[in-house]
Design a protein around this motif. Sequence first.
Motif, PDB file in Angstrom:
ATOM      1  N   PRO A 110       0.594  -1.307   0.073  1.00 14.94           N
ATOM      2  CA  PRO A 110      -0.073  -0.083   0.024  1.00 14.94           C
ATOM      3  C   PRO A 110       0.876   1.131  -0.117  1.00 14.94           C
ATOM      4  O   PRO A 110       1.654   1.321   1.045  1.00 14.94           O
ATOM      5  CB  PRO A 110      -0.785  -0.092   1.286  1.00 14.94           C
ATOM      6  CG  PRO A 110      -0.515  -1.607   1.684  1.00 14.94           C
ATOM      7  CD  PRO A 110       0.733  -1.881   1.183  1.00 14.94           C
ATOM      8  N   SER A 111       0.457   2.327  -1.101  1.00 13.25           N
ATOM      9  CA  SER A 111       1.323   3.362  -1.133  1.00 13.25           C
ATOM     10  C   SER A 111       0.399   4.458  -1.208  1.00 13.25           C
ATOM     11  O   SER A 111       0.459   5.538  -1.618  1.00 13.25           O
ATOM     12  CB  SER A 111       2.248   3.374  -2.275  1.00 13.25           C
ATOM     13  OG  SER A 111       1.436   3.231  -3.241  1.00 13.25           O
ATOM     14  N   TRP A 112      -0.862   4.365  -0.372  1.00 14.99           N
ATOM     15  CA  TRP A 112      -1.732   5.220  -0.293  1.00 14.99           C
ATOM     16  C   TRP A 112      -2.364   5.677   0.997  1.00 14.99           C
ATOM     17  O   TRP A 112      -2.050   4.821   1.845  1.00 14.99           O
ATOM     18  CB  TRP A 112      -2.884   5.134  -1.415  1.00 14.99           C
ATOM     19  CG  TRP A 112      -3.487   3.703  -1.050  1.00 14.99           C
ATOM     20  CD1 TRP A 112      -4.452   3.502  -0.152  1.00 14.99           C
ATOM     21  CD2 TRP A 112      -3.322   2.484  -1.698  1.00 14.99           C
ATOM     22  NE1 TRP A 112      -4.777   2.016  -0.280  1.00 14.99           N
ATOM     23  CE2 TRP A 112      -3.955   1.433  -1.312  1.00 14.99           C
ATOM     24  CE3 TRP A 112      -2.018   2.194  -2.742  1.00 14.99           C
ATOM     25  CZ2 TRP A 112      -3.904   0.117  -1.577  1.00 14.99           C
ATOM     26  CZ3 TRP A 112      -2.047   0.889  -3.087  1.00 14.99           C
ATOM     27  CH2 TRP A 112      -3.083  -0.452  -2.439  1.00 14.99           C
ATOM     28  N   SER A 113      -2.901   6.737   1.283  1.00 15.55           N
ATOM     29  CA  SER A 113      -3.350   7.319   2.643  1.00 15.55           C
ATOM     30  C   SER A 113      -4.880   6.256   2.839  1.00 15.55           C
ATOM     31  O   SER A 113      -5.639   5.962   1.800  1.00 15.55           O
ATOM     32  CB  SER A 113      -3.719   8.531   2.678  1.00 15.55           C
ATOM     33  OG  SER A 113      -4.627   9.020   1.906  1.00 15.55           O
ATOM     34  N   VAL A 114      -5.275   6.206   4.051  1.00 20.60           N
ATOM     35  CA  VAL A 114      -6.572   5.571   4.422  1.00 20.60           C
ATOM     36  C   VAL A 114      -7.577   6.426   3.733  1.00 20.60           C
ATOM     37  O   VAL A 114      -8.500   5.867   3.295  1.00 20.60           O
ATOM     38  CB  VAL A 114      -6.864   5.471   5.964  1.00 20.60           C
ATOM     39  CG1 VAL A 114      -7.927   4.860   6.083  1.00 20.60           C
ATOM     40  CG2 VAL A 114      -5.500   4.607   6.520  1.00 20.60           C
ATOM     41  N   SER A 115      -7.267   7.693   3.745  1.00 23.01           N
ATOM     42  CA  SER A 115      -8.503   8.625   3.365  1.00 23.01           C
ATOM     43  C   SER A 115      -8.643   8.179   1.816  1.00 23.01           C
ATOM     44  O   SER A 115      -9.910   8.314   1.122  1.00 23.01           O
ATOM     45  CB  SER A 115      -8.458  10.224   3.549  1.00 23.01           C
ATOM     46  OG  SER A 115      -7.269  10.456   2.903  1.00 23.01           O
ATOM     47  N   GLU A 116      -7.545   8.038   1.063  1.00 24.42           N
ATOM     48  CA  GLU A 116      -7.720   7.937  -0.151  1.00 24.42           C
ATOM     49  C   GLU A 116      -8.421   6.686  -0.611  1.00 24.42           C
ATOM     50  O   GLU A 116      -9.110   6.572  -1.703  1.00 24.42           O
ATOM     51  CB  GLU A 116      -6.347   7.898  -1.010  1.00 24.42           C
ATOM     52  CG  GLU A 116      -5.672   9.378  -1.348  1.00 24.42           C
ATOM     53  CD  GLU A 116      -4.099   9.278  -1.831  1.00 24.42           C
ATOM     54  OE1 GLU A 116      -3.893  10.099  -2.569  1.00 24.42           O
ATOM     55  OE2 GLU A 116      -3.565   8.264  -1.473  1.00 24.42           O
TER      56      GLU A 116
END
Lengths: 433, 346
Positions: free
Chosen positions: B58-64
């Motif tokens: 995972p290279s993204w934020s939780v909100s994304e």
Amino acid sequence: MNKMTSVTLRINNIACRYESTSVLEGIELSALGGDFIGVIGPNASGKSTLIKSISRTLRPYMGAILLDEKDVYSLPSKEVAKKLAVVPQESVITFAFTALEIVLMGRNPHLGRFDAESADDLSIARKAMELTNTWHLSERPINELSGGEKQRVIIARSLAQEPKVLLLDEPTDHLDIGHQIEILDLIKRLSKEEGIIVIAVFHNLNLAALYCDRLMLIHNGKIFSLGSPENVLTAENIKRVYGVEVLIKRQPVTNSMYVTLLPRRESMPPSPGSLPNKGAPKRPFFVHIICGAGTGSQLMHLLTEKGHKVTAGVLNAIDTDHEMNYLGIPIVSEAPFSSISCEAHEANLGLIDKADAVVLTSIPFGYGNLKNLEAAELALKNKPVLLIEKEPIEKRDFTGGEAKKIYNRLKENGAVVLQDTKEVLLIIEEIAR
Amino acid sequence: MNYLEKILHWKLIITYLIVALGLTIVIAATFGPAHIHPLIVLKMLASRLPLVNSLIAPSWSVSEETIVFQIRLPRIILGVLVGAALGVAGTAMQGLFKNPMADPYIIGISAGAALGATLAMVTIASLSMYMVPLMAFIFAMGAIFLVYNIARVGSKLPTSTLLLSGIAVTLFLSAITSFMMYISGEKLHGIVFWLMGGLWASSWDDVWMALPWILIGTTIIYIFARDLNVMLLDEEPAQHLGIDVERLKKIMMTFTSLITASAVAVSGIIGFVGLIIPHAMRILVGPDHRILLPCSALVGGVFLVWADTLARTIIAPTEIPVGIITSIFGAPFFIYLLRKRKKSIF
């Protein structure tokens, strides 16, 4: 296309109606594989309804249609479509399916729910298209084809169904005579080779007579006549059903019945007070014609057209001129190849007696018909006699001079000598006034 | 092109369209107020797939992730479902009725759904979120049932009577809906918004509500694709070719109604897609339903997702009802197709 298996179709006393109007009643028919049955009759007589009821479109309220002894209305559409194909009068297809796609739809009854057309289906469709001479159209959109091309594609579609019974509703009416014959020849051949029952509605009585083994003449929703073309196509039947006068002959080449339409003649006796038509005789003018070997037919026809009363005699019963009998012309006849008997001669004189003028056509004379010449001579005593002389009497005299003698006597005593039918007509018109 | 080549050609078309659908889903998911790179979206999607998920860190934020999976994706998937349902239903209706004016709503579904939804919004004080779609669905099916019984003559269903009774029932139900709207007071805005149709506030719940019906319905309609082809020859010839015409009509009516009602229940009345997509596809791939139905489904889905993407971004943060977009952009394209191919298609 299929292995020869026999098929039976029985129509058991069916009756059909639209809403409350009865359109068919008491229709019975029994057919076996290889039968080619024509359905004829005037417009609105119920021909198409019969096709509709056999093809499960209009359920009869009485009776049953049995295909291989099973009621077609109790079978699933698919089972019926495997055995029975229909070529409608006209097909309106507005969607751009190619001709081949349309023909492949004929395989529909043979395909399972999840099947696509196989190579086999494709080759069956191709064969059907080759038979109907439409394979070259296979990639053309159906809605861009001409009426005749489209009809042949539809016929190919019905053949692709590999039917055992083929119903055709005026199948070739959109086709030119070349394609009509081609298609009917093909259907006839398939009918015999594959043992298919063909039931076809015809408007053209001659085509019906040429191709059908049996004819069903329908009148007002009932069978008027059913049987061989000879028995069904009689002048009497046609007059009663279609209300027209026809001449029926056996075509010498094809040996099929041949129907010739005769124009309707209105016999209008001039009623008191009404002005007679210009050019028409004031009272019926009686012309007696002594003729034979086809020399008188045209004249008889033309005179009748003009409103004159025509009689003829003495003719042999198989003489071409004798067919004018169908026109309702009283004719004194004699048995074929016999000499004129005293009875016939007397009857002939009887007709001559009633006539206003007598015409003698350019016939050859032998001892057998010398009495006709004598009859002309008797006629000359109190009425005009017209002689048509296309050939000099010398060439027509087969009695060793006897005929020539009487003939010349006729001329000397005032018989008018004319060249052809046209002149006769002019003179008759003149005398009739 | 011979027949077997054509089948191959069909497979190719469908493959292209499936790829286009995949791309549409990924790209549409990147649009929105928060900018998310397409590669990230692709990775997020892949991380949810079995087998490949272990390969992706995972290279993204939780909100994304929340934005993509809880807000954008359900809306996109619902767009695909609704677009596909309308495309398929429209194709089937036009084929069945042999009428170019036919669309999924022609026999009264939209009017029934509108009345159901309006009634729910006007009469039920505390709306649970399922009430509106449920009432819309029930009333849509009810309207069809009514039309069916009006049009039925014995066991037969004459096409022209069906169309006319559809129109009559539509007018009748619309009048009641109008009356309800007239007396609805401050609820009017919500009703108008629903009637215009749109995919806003779509959730996975909406997707799960519509998915089974649309999946079952489209599959069954597709199974009858060959029968629909034969039906284009008209009812009598179709029957002579072994089609049980009356049964086919009932099956088609049932399942087109089912998928249309499901689509309308979750998205309101989105016009144009069900009318124009089938026509456009018929111009492009021909009248054979075996290719026409899947193409209409796929293109219907793709088209609606793009229209909806435009609807939610073009004057963001305000959303435009997607029906407006489908017509404004779809109609000129359809006119272009019509002019390009001057032959009659119906």
